[in-house]
Scaffold this active site. Sequence first.
Site, mmCIF file in Angstrom:
data_model
loop_
_atom_site.group_PDB
_atom_site.id
_atom_site.type_symbol
_atom_site.label_atom_id
_atom_site.label_comp_id
_atom_site.label_asym_id
_atom_site.label_seq_id
_atom_site.Cartn_x
_atom_site.Cartn_y
_atom_site.Cartn_z
ATOM 1 N N CYS A 61 -6.576 31.089 73.943
ATOM 2 C CA CYS A 61 -6.015 30.313 75.189
ATOM 3 C C CYS A 61 -7.101 30.196 76.006
ATOM 4 C CB CYS A 61 -4.641 30.807 75.720
ATOM 5 S SG CYS A 61 -4.085 29.655 76.842
ATOM 6 N N ASN A 162 -10.337 26.014 62.432
ATOM 7 C CA ASN A 162 -9.678 24.896 63.381
ATOM 8 C C ASN A 162 -10.715 24.252 64.245
ATOM 9 O OD1 ASN A 162 -8.261 25.254 66.480
ATOM 10 N ND2 ASN A 162 -7.267 24.032 65.050
ATOM 11 N N ASP A 164 -10.875 19.730 65.479
ATOM 12 C CA ASP A 164 -11.441 18.308 65.401
ATOM 13 C C ASP A 164 -11.004 17.511 64.080
ATOM 14 O OD1 ASP A 164 -12.869 18.548 67.625
ATOM 15 O OD2 ASP A 164 -14.781 18.643 66.921
ATOM 16 N N ALA A 186 -4.331 20.963 65.448
ATOM 17 C CA ALA A 186 -3.560 21.089 66.648
ATOM 18 C C ALA A 186 -3.576 19.562 67.176
ATOM 19 C CB ALA A 186 -4.252 21.999 67.573
#
Length: 316
Positions: A61, A162, A164, A186
């Site tokens: 995050c 992870n 694009d 995502a």
Amino acid sequence: MAMCTQLLQAKPSEWALARRHPTEKIFGVQLAGAFGDTMARCAQLLSETCEVDFIDVNCGCPIDLVFQQGAGCALMNRANRLEEIIRSMSLSSTVPITVKVRAGVYGDKLTAHELIPKLATWGVDMIAVHGRTREQRYTKFADWDYIGQCASLCPDVSFYGNGDVLSYEDYYSCLESSKASGILLARGALIKPWIFTEIRERRHWDISATERLDLVRSYAHYGLEHWGSDTQGVETTRRFLLEWLSFLYRYVPVGLLERVPIKINQRPPFYRGRDDLETLLASPNCADWIKITEMFLGKPSEGFAFLPKHKANAYQ
């Protein structure tokens, strides 16, 4: 993502994030925290009281508030603290512990490769790497060459990449080039939730505006089922729905594109859809998103204001 301290403070809004819907085949909770004892206690509570298949340690995050508290990306620079968290969570949890990190924290300095071999020995069951640093945010494309380098460092632990992926071509190309065990989606899943069908069937789906609106209707229904149909439940559902619409509007119908697939960081100019509904769903104006929520949730309460997390197109 659920905040560890707020779970331990028994905040209903945070525990609502850990409630599984009957239709969810696989369900995990991502925890953000900075201390081994509180993260271990949370892992124990979640594994004993909730229907979870895994618990993920958030080391990716980039949000300032989380970072300044020593959680999220900040843990990448505190290896001893991260080891304490993972080892204690592994002992207290009855479900697998996974961890997601970024390529690094500062600028273009890539550091995940230094951390991954250690993670593999601390007891994690899966490692995921987002191919950008914290400071890069979404200003650059994800570095899948680097993700592939990281994948080679943990042959005995499941490794996911992870970043694009917005089409089935992206998915299979990144999977092949990186040699990862799998790929996490995502933003791609928020922009076009039907991407999983496209990946499974290896095709582009020119989904109609009516079919897309049916997805919004289902979301509103599930939201009211989850948070309740009283005033607070309706407004909570509306806010989550608006956050999703702030991504969903970015989808450009396949039938309107000159070339496919479109890349996730490409932002086409405003266009007119093939019907009024398709044009409405493509609007970047938050006031139009409010109109869409009104179709299923009625008008918002007086004084309602909305600021998307990416701080664009606020409504007041």
